[in-house]
Design a protein around this motif. Structure first.
Motif, PDB file in Angstrom:
ATOM      1  N   PHE A 173      38.480  11.806  11.100  1.00  0.00           N
ATOM      2  CA  PHE A 173      38.880  12.687  12.185  1.00  0.00           C
ATOM      3  C   PHE A 173      38.600  12.136  13.582  1.00  0.00           C
ATOM      4  CE2 PHE A 173      38.209  15.431   8.485  1.00  0.00           C
ATOM      5  CZ  PHE A 173      39.421  16.116   8.461  1.00  0.00           C
ATOM      6  N   GLN A 174      37.885  11.022  13.666  1.00  0.00           N
ATOM      7  CA  GLN A 174      37.668  10.324  14.932  1.00  0.00           C
ATOM      8  C   GLN A 174      37.203  11.242  16.071  1.00  0.00           C
ATOM      9  OE1 GLN A 174      38.931   6.641  15.500  1.00  0.00           O
ATOM     10  NE2 GLN A 174      38.357   6.782  13.352  1.00  0.00           N
ATOM     11  N   PRO A 175      36.099  11.951  15.898  1.00  0.00           N
ATOM     12  CA  PRO A 175      35.573  12.746  17.010  1.00  0.00           C
ATOM     13  C   PRO A 175      35.061  11.825  18.114  1.00  0.00           C
ATOM     14  CG  PRO A 175      33.935  12.601  15.283  1.00  0.00           C
ATOM     15  CD  PRO A 175      35.184  11.962  14.731  1.00  0.00           C
ATOM     16  N   GLU A 176      34.946  12.363  19.317  1.00  0.00           N
ATOM     17  CA  GLU A 176      34.356  11.576  20.402  1.00  0.00           C
ATOM     18  C   GLU A 176      32.856  11.409  20.175  1.00  0.00           C
ATOM     19  OE1 GLU A 176      35.464  13.117  24.304  1.00  0.00           O
ATOM     20  OE2 GLU A 176      37.246  14.018  23.389  1.00  0.00           O
ATOM     21  N   ILE A 234      39.307  16.882  18.242  1.00  0.00           N
ATOM     22  CA  ILE A 234      37.898  17.156  17.985  1.00  0.00           C
ATOM     23  C   ILE A 234      37.031  16.402  18.987  1.00  0.00           C
ATOM     24  CG2 ILE A 234      36.029  16.983  16.308  1.00  0.00           C
ATOM     25  CD1 ILE A 234      38.161  17.199  14.114  1.00  0.00           C
ATOM     26  N   HIS A 235      36.253  17.165  19.743  1.00  0.00           N
ATOM     27  CA  HIS A 235      35.288  16.537  20.652  1.00  0.00           C
ATOM     28  C   HIS A 235      34.043  16.111  19.882  1.00  0.00           C
ATOM     29  CE1 HIS A 235      32.646  15.686  23.959  1.00  0.00           C
ATOM     30  NE2 HIS A 235      31.800  16.644  23.582  1.00  0.00           N
ATOM     31  N   ALA A 236      33.487  17.028  19.062  1.00  0.00           N
ATOM     32  CA  ALA A 236      32.231  16.702  18.391  1.00  0.00           C
ATOM     33  C   ALA A 236      32.147  17.330  17.015  1.00  0.00           C
ATOM     34  CB  ALA A 236      31.041  17.163  19.243  1.00  0.00           C
ATOM     35  N   LEU A 237      31.504  16.603  16.115  1.00  0.00           N
ATOM     36  CA  LEU A 237      31.098  17.102  14.807  1.00  0.00           C
ATOM     37  C   LEU A 237      29.582  17.013  14.743  1.00  0.00           C
ATOM     38  CD1 LEU A 237      33.675  15.251  12.488  1.00  0.00           C
ATOM     39  CD2 LEU A 237      33.857  17.566  13.425  1.00  0.00           C
ATOM     40  N   THR A 238      28.947  18.017  14.150  1.00  0.00           N
ATOM     41  CA  THR A 238      27.487  17.984  14.052  1.00  0.00           C
ATOM     42  C   THR A 238      27.044  18.339  12.639  1.00  0.00           C
ATOM     43  OG1 THR A 238      26.756  20.289  14.470  1.00  0.00           O
ATOM     44  CG2 THR A 238      27.548  19.021  16.373  1.00  0.00           C
ATOM     45  N   ALA A 239      25.872  17.819  12.270  1.00  0.00           N
ATOM     46  CA  ALA A 239      25.291  18.099  10.958  1.00  0.00           C
ATOM     47  C   ALA A 239      23.783  17.912  11.049  1.00  0.00           C
ATOM     48  CB  ALA A 239      25.881  17.170   9.897  1.00  0.00           C
ATOM     49  N   SER A 240      23.107  18.296   9.995  1.00  0.00           N
ATOM     50  CA  SER A 240      21.655  18.152   9.968  1.00  0.00           C
ATOM     51  C   SER A 240      21.244  16.781   9.452  1.00  0.00           C
ATOM     52  CB  SER A 240      21.025  19.243   9.101  1.00  0.00           C
ATOM     53  OG  SER A 240      19.631  19.064   8.997  1.00  0.00           O
ATOM     54  N   ASP A 261      37.254  23.559  24.549  1.00  0.00           N
ATOM     55  CA  ASP A 261      37.860  24.888  24.652  1.00  0.00           C
ATOM     56  C   ASP A 261      37.258  25.855  23.643  1.00  0.00           C
ATOM     57  OD1 ASP A 261      40.036  24.165  26.576  1.00  0.00           O
ATOM     58  OD2 ASP A 261      40.650  22.876  24.912  1.00  0.00           O
ATOM     59  N   ALA A 262      36.976  25.362  22.433  1.00  0.00           N
ATOM     60  CA  ALA A 262      36.561  26.250  21.343  1.00  0.00           C
ATOM     61  C   ALA A 262      35.447  25.615  20.536  1.00  0.00           C
ATOM     62  CB  ALA A 262      37.751  26.563  20.435  1.00  0.00           C
ATOM     63  N   GLN A 286      44.138  22.123  21.838  1.00  0.00           N
ATOM     64  CA  GLN A 286      42.808  22.691  21.979  1.00  0.00           C
ATOM     65  C   GLN A 286      41.761  21.647  21.615  1.00  0.00           C
ATOM     66  OE1 GLN A 286      41.842  26.366  22.530  1.00  0.00           O
ATOM     67  NE2 GLN A 286      43.729  26.003  23.654  1.00  0.00           N
ATOM     68  N   CYS A 287      40.698  21.574  22.417  1.00  0.00           N
ATOM     69  CA  CYS A 287      39.590  20.653  22.160  1.00  0.00           C
ATOM     70  C   CYS A 287      38.470  21.424  21.464  1.00  0.00           C
ATOM     71  CB  CYS A 287      39.102  20.048  23.475  1.00  0.00           C
ATOM     72  SG  CYS A 287      37.782  18.835  23.284  1.00  0.00           S
ATOM     73  N   ILE A 288      38.041  20.925  20.303  1.00  0.00           N
ATOM     74  CA  ILE A 288      37.156  21.676  19.408  1.00  0.00           C
ATOM     75  C   ILE A 288      35.846  20.930  19.179  1.00  0.00           C
ATOM     76  CG2 ILE A 288      36.952  22.734  17.122  1.00  0.00           C
ATOM     77  CD1 ILE A 288      39.259  23.902  18.609  1.00  0.00           C
ATOM     78  N   THR A 289      34.737  21.679  19.160  1.00  0.00           N
ATOM     79  CA  THR A 289      33.467  21.191  18.626  1.00  0.00           C
ATOM     80  C   THR A 289      33.154  22.007  17.379  1.00  0.00           C
ATOM     81  OG1 THR A 289      32.409  20.309  20.620  1.00  0.00           O
ATOM     82  CG2 THR A 289      30.956  21.251  18.967  1.00  0.00           C
TER      83      THR A 289
END
Length: 397
Positions: A52-55, A33-39, A98-99, A5-8
């Motif tokens: 975790f080496q996100p794209e 992991i496709h993406a991680l986000t933060a403020s 995917d999720a 599963q590919c996760i953001t």
């Protein structure tokens, strides 16, 4: 479930985001992991990128994004860094995803949640404000995109696990939903002393490890008010079918009472990795990392009615949930905006703890809203409500 599963993760540096990463780390090869986000938390995001080496890594604040981009480049990490609200929407709706774990606190998470819903993702909703603010607009996006909406709040996950598998039968078979509340750190405190509460005291939850904003909401019981509103939209129940009971031990996470008066409850240790793992793997179940519930060591489970006179004085904000649900569509969005402004003011010591409710009440009374029909209307109403709340703060601070 697909092989991988590919996760953001929207809000990866918060408590839900870090717990999600902990669960994912226990299942190498099953998720990527496709993406991680933060403020704005550059250092923690950098550490997450390294591990975790996100794209893609997205920072909401441009200055933080530019700083992260420099650090990622210096470390030689193969991560694309972006910033801004539009980038959040893009990583939430990317075709390879995917999720989406929606764990951004507050109304800021609404737009990427709608973007994910419209593109038919498995949307794991830890951002209750998406439903509180978005209401029918958000649920319309879920239906439009054919998204799979899975609640991550421990209470709503417990309800989901306790309901029949067929949603079409819920109204026919269910009499009411009972959300449990710990009562927070001030469950037994004399209501007359709440004016003296400090931010540090309000953030010291007896059972759960949470961020500062949600910890204050738990102390005022506004988190439960928002959860009542969320349950209304998630499960299609009327306000009269929603009840709150105080359960200090936080072992029963919520219950469903059926037409025959039988009750189905979900129990577990107070660890958010349990509902996170359930959301990631549904309809299967995977290892969460949480401790098993030890019935031999379990203390007695107790319950207290919310309508006891002292609880009504301690937690006056809870009743605003039913008031806004019965009010003009958009009232819930006004309440959420007011509460975000009020909690921030309390954490920055601009107002007293007991004045949080005063700000919420006065803002609801002061905003006359036209029922919102799209995201732009919701954002405009949110902005109007925040401005009104700030005016209230000037009067009482």
């Amino acid at each position: 479930m697909k092989t991988q599963q590919c996760i953001t993760i929207l809000g990866s540096t918060g408590s839900i985001g870090t717990s999600t990463l902990d669960v994912l780390s226990r299942h190498p090869g099953q998720y990527r992991i496709h993406a991680l986000t933060a403020s704005s938390q550059v250092e923690l995001m950098l550490a997450q990128c390294a591990k975790f080496q996100p794209e893609v890594a997205v920072m909401v604040q441009e200055s933080a994004g530019r700083q992260l981009a420099d650090r990622v480049r210096a470390e030689g990490l193969p991560v694309q860094v972006r910033w801004g609200a539009a980038a959040l929407d893009e990583v939430a709706s990317a075709p390879q995803v995917d999720a989406v774990m929606a764990a951004i606190v507050g109304a800021a998470g609404l737009s990427p949640c709608i973007a994910a819903a419209r593109t038919g993702k498995r949307l794991m909703l830890a951002n209750k404000e998406a439903l509180v603010v978005g209401g029918e607009v958000f649920m319309g996006a879920v239906r439009e995109g054919g998204a799979l909406l899975l609640p991550i709040d421990s209470e709503h996950s417990a309800i989901f696990q306790s309901l029949p598998e067929d949603p079409a039968s819920w109204q026919r078979r269910v009499q009411k939903i009972i959300l449990t509340a710990s009562g927070g750190p001030f469950r037994t405190r004399d209501p007359r002393t709440l004016r003296d509460v400090t931010p540090e005291q309000a953030c010291a939850h007896p059972n759960w490890v949470m961020g500062r904003k949600i910890s204050v909401d738990s102390a005022t019981m506004m988190n439960k008010a928002l959860e009542v509103i969320e349950a209304r939209y998630l499960f299609g129940m009327s306000p009269e079918q929603l009840e709150v009971v105080i359960h200090p031990q936080s072992v029963i996470h919520s219950m469903v009472q059926y037409r025959d008066h039988s009750v189905v409850a979900q129990l577990g240790t107070p660890d958010m990795r349990v509902p996170i793992a359930y959301g990631l793997s549904w309809p299967e179940r995977i290892e969460s990392g949480a401790s098993a519930l030890d019935f031999h060591a379990l203390a007695a489970m107790t319950f207290e009615a919310m309508d006891e006179p002292e609880h009504l004085l301690r937690f006056p904000g809870l009743g605003l949930a039913w008031e806004t649900l019965r009010g003009v569509h958009g009232s819930c969005a006004v309440l959420n905006a007011a509460n975000e402004v009020a909690v921030d003011a309390f954490l920055n010591k601009r107002i007293r703890f007991d004045q949080i409710h005063d700000v919420n009440r006065a803002t609801l009374d002061g905003v006359v809203s036209v029922p919102p029909v799209n995201l732009e209307d919701l954002l405009a109403l949110d902005k109007q409500s925040r401005l009104q709340a700030e005016q209230v703060l000037k009067r009482i601070a």
